[in-house]
Write a protein that holds these residues in place. Sequence first.
Motif, short mmCIF file in Angstrom:
data_model
loop_
_atom_site.label_atom_id
_atom_site.label_comp_id
_atom_site.label_asym_id
_atom_site.label_seq_id
_atom_site.Cartn_x
_atom_site.Cartn_y
_atom_site.Cartn_z
N PRO A 23 44.46 52.12 99.16
CA PRO A 23 44.93 50.72 98.12
C PRO A 23 45.47 51.77 96.46
O PRO A 23 46.82 50.94 96.25
CB PRO A 23 43.47 49.69 98.29
N SER A 24 44.39 52.08 96.43
CA SER A 24 45.32 52.46 94.77
C SER A 24 46.74 53.60 95.37
O SER A 24 47.24 53.15 93.93
CB SER A 24 44.17 53.54 95.21
N ALA A 34 57.75 47.76 89.86
CA ALA A 34 56.93 46.70 88.63
C ALA A 34 57.39 46.00 87.63
O ALA A 34 57.85 45.37 87.14
CB ALA A 34 55.71 46.12 89.89
N GLN A 35 56.63 47.32 87.05
CA GLN A 35 57.09 47.30 86.01
C GLN A 35 58.05 47.13 85.01
O GLN A 35 59.25 46.66 84.23
CB GLN A 35 56.49 48.92 85.15
N ARG A 36 59.20 48.04 85.78
CA ARG A 36 60.46 48.70 85.83
C ARG A 36 61.44 46.84 85.71
O ARG A 36 62.16 46.49 84.54
CB ARG A 36 61.60 49.32 86.05
N ASN A 37 60.90 46.12 86.81
CA ASN A 37 61.67 44.86 87.02
C ASN A 37 61.08 43.87 86.08
O ASN A 37 61.68 42.90 85.54
CB ASN A 37 61.56 44.69 88.92
N MET A 38 59.95 43.86 85.25
CA MET A 38 59.39 42.37 84.57
C MET A 38 60.03 43.09 83.08
O MET A 38 60.09 41.85 82.97
CB MET A 38 57.95 43.43 84.91
N GLY A 132 47.83 40.87 93.62
CA GLY A 132 47.42 40.29 92.23
C GLY A 132 46.81 41.27 91.34
O GLY A 132 46.06 40.92 90.37
N ALA A 133 47.75 42.64 91.13
CA ALA A 133 46.70 43.96 90.48
C ALA A 133 47.71 43.80 88.87
O ALA A 133 49.05 43.23 89.15
CB ALA A 133 47.22 44.85 91.09
N PRO A 134 46.96 44.35 88.17
CA PRO A 134 48.03 44.33 86.99
C PRO A 134 48.78 45.33 87.11
O PRO A 134 49.35 46.26 87.61
CB PRO A 134 46.32 44.75 85.86
N VAL A 135 50.31 44.57 86.39
CA VAL A 135 51.59 45.18 86.45
C VAL A 135 50.97 46.58 85.70
O VAL A 135 52.21 47.56 85.84
CB VAL A 135 52.31 44.16 85.79
N PHE A 136 50.86 45.64 84.37
CA PHE A 136 50.79 47.12 83.08
C PHE A 136 49.37 47.39 83.19
O PHE A 136 48.74 48.02 83.65
CB PHE A 136 51.11 46.44 81.55
N LYS A 137 48.68 46.70 82.17
CA LYS A 137 47.89 46.70 81.61
C LYS A 137 46.40 45.72 82.28
O LYS A 137 45.20 45.53 82.95
CB LYS A 137 47.32 47.65 80.33
N TRP A 138 46.50 44.09 82.03
CA TRP A 138 45.77 43.02 82.02
C TRP A 138 46.61 42.00 83.64
O TRP A 138 46.18 41.66 83.82
CB TRP A 138 45.55 42.44 81.39
N LEU A 142 51.64 36.64 88.74
CA LEU A 142 51.79 35.54 88.63
C LEU A 142 51.73 35.01 87.28
O LEU A 142 52.03 34.03 87.12
CB LEU A 142 50.97 35.42 89.47
N GLU A 143 51.16 35.96 86.07
CA GLU A 143 51.07 35.25 84.87
C GLU A 143 52.13 35.41 84.49
O GLU A 143 52.15 34.85 83.52
CB GLU A 143 49.37 36.54 84.73
N PHE A 144 52.75 36.42 84.48
CA PHE A 144 54.11 37.23 83.81
C PHE A 144 54.98 35.25 83.75
O PHE A 144 56.10 35.42 83.64
CB PHE A 144 54.45 37.86 84.49
#
Length: 268
Positions: A23-24, A34-38, A132-138, A142-144
Amino acid sequence: METSAATPTRPPHQAATSPSPSPSSSLRLWRPAAQRNMRNQWSHLSAAKEQWLAAVADGRAHASALVNVHLSCRNMPAMDLGVLKDMPGIRDKANSKLALREEQYSGMLLSAYKEMFSDRQDNLNDSGDGGGAPVFKWFSVLEFESLAQELVQMFVSEQKLKRLLLLEFLSIALKEGVELQTSLNWGDELYDGESNKLQSIGLQSGDAYSPPENWCAERLGSQRPGNLPLHEVLQVYLTTWHANMNINRSRIGEIFELVEEEMKIKLS
């Protein structure tokens, strides 16, 4: 003579398989995309917000000019023209000039309305939600998305109110002279292709574009031919346009501040 060792072979009944990533390990592969897309999506949101606010400011200036010209035209018969009052045809000539300016400002107001719509940017490189893992830190994906939806809903609600006011502003020109029986309805296209544009950015489903909540058709002056709004009513319309009633500027600032802090970037 020594016998050479046989080359090891895999038993025929065992299929060659690659070990499943942990998983890691999967998250390490997922997170950069995911970060680039966000970042791209929120940069687009920030640019669309600025474009919308600029178009609203332009629209108010054009609407104010339109209202002023309209009131001058309406008051022309009783207006004191001073030393020009006895000039033959002066009022008719002045009305013709005002009518041209009214048409000009109507077109400019409609152009500002068109500029409020930003092209929809679908996520063509969706990298999933990472479980559901954080994209950056927190924040998770879904939260974004929840924060983005909160922003979009504000602007959708205000866009509908602006369109309602636009119907009123454009209709005051239609109610002059021979066009007395002409009116605009909510379901009318305000420009060629408006319905297609609304569908392309997800604001309209099928042939219907839902009006603002708590909207009362009987109160819409544009649907009552010949009923010109009073000067005070037009001023309320202008104030409402400027106020952005459904836009919580403080909350918008909070959302972008949260996102910028999470991504460690400046979006505007």
